[in-house]
Design a protein around this motif. Structure first.
Motif, PDB file in Angstrom:
ATOM      1  N   PRO A 102      16.832   9.491  -2.314  1.00 20.13           N
ATOM      2  CA  PRO A 102      17.598   8.433  -1.464  1.00 20.13           C
ATOM      3  C   PRO A 102      16.269   7.508  -1.055  1.00 20.13           C
ATOM      4  N   PRO A 103      15.196   8.259  -0.713  1.00 14.78           N
ATOM      5  CA  PRO A 103      14.097   7.345  -0.243  1.00 14.78           C
ATOM      6  C   PRO A 103      13.517   6.153  -1.485  1.00 14.78           C
ATOM      7  N   LEU A 104      13.626   6.676  -2.621  1.00 15.54           N
ATOM      8  CA  LEU A 104      13.224   5.860  -3.873  1.00 15.54           C
ATOM      9  C   LEU A 104      14.504   4.833  -3.955  1.00 15.54           C
ATOM     10  N   ALA A 105      15.651   5.096  -3.639  1.00 14.46           N
ATOM     11  CA  ALA A 105      16.638   4.169  -3.775  1.00 14.46           C
ATOM     12  C   ALA A 105      16.587   3.176  -2.845  1.00 14.46           C
ATOM     13  N   ARG A 106      16.048   3.365  -1.756  1.00 18.12           N
ATOM     14  CA  ARG A 106      15.945   2.298  -0.604  1.00 18.12           C
ATOM     15  C   ARG A 106      14.756   1.631  -0.815  1.00 18.12           C
ATOM     16  N   LEU A 107      13.841   2.004  -1.430  1.00 16.50           N
ATOM     17  CA  LEU A 107      12.587   1.177  -1.746  1.00 16.50           C
ATOM     18  C   LEU A 107      12.851   0.281  -2.881  1.00 16.50           C
ATOM     19  N   MET A 108      13.764   0.793  -3.532  1.00 18.63           N
ATOM     20  CA  MET A 108      14.036  -0.429  -4.753  1.00 18.63           C
ATOM     21  C   MET A 108      14.948  -1.496  -4.268  1.00 18.63           C
ATOM     22  N   ARG A 109      15.566  -1.585  -3.255  1.00 19.68           N
ATOM     23  CA  ARG A 109      16.182  -2.432  -2.646  1.00 19.68           C
ATOM     24  C   ARG A 109      15.587  -3.403  -1.712  1.00 19.68           C
ATOM     25  N   ILE A 110      14.650  -3.132  -1.483  1.00 21.34           N
ATOM     26  CA  ILE A 110      13.355  -3.854  -0.633  1.00 21.34           C
ATOM     27  C   ILE A 110      12.784  -5.307  -1.282  1.00 21.34           C
ATOM     28  N   GLU A 111      13.249  -6.342  -0.634  1.00 19.71           N
ATOM     29  CA  GLU A 111      12.780  -7.513  -1.272  1.00 19.71           C
ATOM     30  C   GLU A 111      11.979  -8.414  -0.415  1.00 19.71           C
ATOM     31  N   GLY A 112      11.354  -9.602  -0.857  1.00 14.66           N
ATOM     32  CA  GLY A 112      10.612 -10.139   0.058  1.00 14.66           C
ATOM     33  C   GLY A 112       9.085 -10.013   0.126  1.00 14.66           C
ATOM     34  N   GLU A 113       8.377 -10.119   1.081  1.00 17.08           N
ATOM     35  CA  GLU A 113       7.248  -9.989   1.477  1.00 17.08           C
ATOM     36  C   GLU A 113       6.819  -8.434   1.461  1.00 17.08           C
ATOM     37  N   ARG A 114       7.838  -7.477   1.712  1.00 14.69           N
ATOM     38  CA  ARG A 114       7.504  -6.042   1.892  1.00 14.69           C
ATOM     39  C   ARG A 114       7.720  -5.569   0.456  1.00 14.69           C
ATOM     40  N   ASN A 115       8.069  -6.288  -0.711  1.00 16.01           N
ATOM     41  CA  ASN A 115       8.518  -5.707  -1.880  1.00 16.01           C
ATOM     42  C   ASN A 115       7.191  -5.022  -2.407  1.00 16.01           C
ATOM     43  N   ARG A 116       5.927  -5.812  -2.254  1.00 13.71           N
ATOM     44  CA  ARG A 116       4.756  -5.308  -2.841  1.00 13.71           C
ATOM     45  C   ARG A 116       4.258  -3.973  -2.384  1.00 13.71           C
ATOM     46  N   ARG A 117       4.586  -3.700  -1.166  1.00 15.80           N
ATOM     47  CA  ARG A 117       4.176  -2.351  -0.515  1.00 15.80           C
ATOM     48  C   ARG A 117       5.500  -1.286  -0.990  1.00 15.80           C
ATOM     49  N   ALA A 118       6.603  -1.771  -0.934  1.00 11.19           N
ATOM     50  CA  ALA A 118       7.412  -0.771  -1.359  1.00 11.19           C
ATOM     51  C   ALA A 118       7.430  -0.428  -2.800  1.00 11.19           C
ATOM     52  N   ARG A 119       6.911  -1.321  -3.703  1.00 12.70           N
ATOM     53  CA  ARG A 119       6.839  -0.870  -5.293  1.00 12.70           C
ATOM     54  C   ARG A 119       5.583   0.105  -5.196  1.00 12.70           C
ATOM     55  N   ARG A 120       4.731  -0.072  -4.263  1.00 13.23           N
ATOM     56  CA  ARG A 120       3.238   1.052  -4.325  1.00 13.23           C
ATOM     57  C   ARG A 120       3.873   2.509  -3.866  1.00 13.23           C
ATOM     58  N   ALA A 121       4.497   2.431  -2.690  1.00 11.64           N
ATOM     59  CA  ALA A 121       4.858   3.534  -2.157  1.00 11.64           C
ATOM     60  C   ALA A 121       5.990   4.516  -3.216  1.00 11.64           C
ATOM     61  N   ARG A 122       6.862   3.428  -3.898  1.00  7.53           N
ATOM     62  CA  ARG A 122       7.575   4.059  -4.797  1.00  7.53           C
ATOM     63  C   ARG A 122       6.939   4.621  -5.934  1.00  7.53           C
ATOM     64  N   THR A 123       5.822   4.156  -6.666  1.00  7.56           N
ATOM     65  CA  THR A 123       5.069   4.478  -7.601  1.00  7.56           C
ATOM     66  C   THR A 123       4.413   5.852  -7.255  1.00  7.56           C
ATOM     67  N   GLN A 124       3.793   5.804  -6.076  1.00  5.63           N
ATOM     68  CA  GLN A 124       2.943   6.883  -5.677  1.00  5.63           C
ATOM     69  C   GLN A 124       4.049   8.184  -5.481  1.00  5.63           C
ATOM     70  N   MET A 125       5.173   7.960  -5.158  1.00  5.89           N
ATOM     71  CA  MET A 125       6.232   8.990  -4.625  1.00  5.89           C
ATOM     72  C   MET A 125       6.585   9.482  -6.095  1.00  5.89           C
ATOM     73  N   MET A 126       6.981   8.604  -7.134  1.00  2.00           N
ATOM     74  CA  MET A 126       7.411   9.215  -8.464  1.00  2.00           C
ATOM     75  C   MET A 126       6.335   9.978  -9.028  1.00  2.00           C
ATOM     76  N   LEU A 127       5.103   9.649  -8.858  1.00  2.00           N
ATOM     77  CA  LEU A 127       4.091  10.211  -9.586  1.00  2.00           C
ATOM     78  C   LEU A 127       3.713  11.745  -8.785  1.00  2.00           C
ATOM     79  N   LEU A 128       3.689  11.589  -7.586  1.00  2.00           N
ATOM     80  CA  LEU A 128       3.465  12.853  -6.999  1.00  2.00           C
ATOM     81  C   LEU A 128       4.684  13.739  -7.301  1.00  2.00           C
ATOM     82  N   ARG A 129       5.993  13.279  -7.323  1.00  2.00           N
ATOM     83  CA  ARG A 129       7.063  14.353  -7.676  1.00  2.00           C
ATOM     84  C   ARG A 129       7.014  14.738  -8.994  1.00  2.00           C
ATOM     85  N   ARG A 130       6.589  13.991  -9.987  1.00  2.00           N
ATOM     86  CA  ARG A 130       6.166  14.560 -11.318  1.00  2.00           C
ATOM     87  C   ARG A 130       5.253  15.503 -11.242  1.00  2.00           C
ATOM     88  N   ILE A 131       4.135  15.233 -10.754  1.00  2.00           N
ATOM     89  CA  ILE A 131       3.031  16.336 -10.561  1.00  2.00           C
ATOM     90  C   ILE A 131       3.822  17.616  -9.957  1.00  2.00           C
TER      91      ILE A 131
END
Length: 405
Positions: A102-131
């Protein structure tokens, strides 16, 4: 009779445990899901491993080992022990993914100026989850292997020579460990994120998947370029969305010197005002280069919200300017001039000067004419454009500030 009751007890224990899990699932996915929808999603995602965990654990607990032979009891107990480790790992992984989806899905829907920070958080969360998933699986496999006595003996020997074993394992797993460290470095250095627009090996694309071992770049024509994670820490690449998705596109035209620059600049601005792809941030039209063959290089710059919009906007501007020049100023289309040196037609199909008696020198051969007039010397300034192809070179970066719309 006691053996029959033992097997009946086993069946009852398994049935009761499954009923308890089913009751918990109905409670979480039913009443509680009305107030907390995320709880219902987690319950539905974890239902299958929860049933398997309840059945295997209850069977391992209530199994009538006393009514089996020693060999059969030991074999069944060993298999159930491994099964408990397997279903526990499955349940933990499913809970982890159900809680983080659910947090990853919410981060995917963020647009505008906050999109860059959302993509950064999503990338880190997915890599940590895989680790975390990789560590859990490795521990589970190790625990299952250590249930075998032979493996435990080998493990004790490895622990006794941990230094040598660590060195050997480190050398053998160097690519894997390198990619793992590279993935962590990329995730927490913010050098690359999911959905970033990159240019890698002269290929334009978007980061579609980022794992601990490889990165998938979806190219503009829907091909996939798969590269190891370590490539992005060892080789240079372009990231067009490092700080912002906005980019500036450029269009170059090679036209005649007679082109009306101010009129063309006005027409470009009017066209941009009506084009929805222009973000109304910056634009400019400049003459960035002139050539001795009678051509001038015009470069138009315009900003867009992202790289895809910039590409389409560049094509629209290029087509519009070409059509405008062709329809309204055809005299400004590219042409190549030849200096005839003031020669006149003598009526025989050749051109000669008033004092020139050589009728073999034509207007199409100015080099020969200059050579004859200079006593056989070659005019390098005339020859150079012909030898170099006479075409305009690509313009440099150009100077000048942007016009703001």
């Amino acid at each position: 009779m006691s053996a029959l009751w033992a097997w009946i007890t086993l069946a009852v224990v398994i049935g009761v445990s499954v009923v308890i899990v089913e009751g918990g699932r109905r409670l979480l996915a039913g009443r509680l899901a009305r107030h907390w929808p995320s709880v219902g999603r987690v319950a539905r995602r974890c239902a299958a491993p929860a049933f398997a965990f309840a059945a295997v654990v209850s069977a391992s607990t209530a199994m009538p080992y006393g009514h089996m032979s020693e060999h059969a009891g030991g074999l069944v107990g060993h298999l159930l022990h491994i099964a408990v480790i397997g279903v526990t790992t499955w349940l933990v992984l499913r809970i982890t993914y159900a809680l983080t989806d659910p947090p990853l899905a919410r981060l995917m829907r963020i647009e505008g100026e906050r999109n860059r920070r959302a993509r950064r958080a999503r990338t880190q969360m997915m890599l940590l989850r895989r680790i975390a998933a990789m560590v859990i699986v490795i521990l589970a496999v190790g625990a299952a292997l250590f249930t075998f006595p032979a493996v435990r003996a080998v493990g004790a020997g490895v622990l006794a020579s941990a230094g040598v074993a660590g060195l050997v394992v480190g050398i053998a797993a160097r690519p894997t460990l390198g990619n793992l460290l590279a993935g962590l470095q990329i995730a927490f250095s913010d050098a690359l994120r999911l959905d970033d627009v990159v240019v890698v090996q002269s290929q334009w694309g978007r980061v579609e998947e980022l794992t601990l071992s490889y990165v998938v770049v979806r190219l503009w024509d829907d091909r996939r370029l798969i590269l190891p994670v370590s490539y992005f820490t060892e080789q240079p690449f372009e990231n067009w969305t490092r700080h912002s998705s906005r980019v500036v596109g450029s269009v170059e035209l090679h036209v005649d010197w007679t082109v009306p620059i101010e009129e063309l600049r006005t027409e470009l601005y009017a066209m941009l005002q009506e084009n929805p792809l222009w973000d109304r941030r910056e634009w400019v039209l400049q003459a960035v280069d002139v050539r001795p063959n009678g051509l001038v290089t015009m470069r138009a710059l315009m900003s867009a919200a992202d790289s895809a919009s910039a590409w389409d906007l560049r094509c629209d501007v290029r087509e519009h300017l070409i059509a405008y020049i062709r329809e309204h100023h055809p005299e400004a289309l590219p042409r190549f001039r030849t200096d005839a040196g003031g020669l006149e037609d003598d009526g025989t199909g050749t051109r000669s000067g008033p004092d020139d008696g050589d009728a073999g020198v034509t207007a199409a051969d100015p080099v020969a004419r200059r050579r004859e007039m200079r006593g056989g010397e070659v005019d390098d300034h005339v020859r150079a454009p012909a030898e170099n192809g006479g075409g305009p070179e690509r313009a440099g970066s150009g100077a000048g500030s942007f016009r703001r719309g």
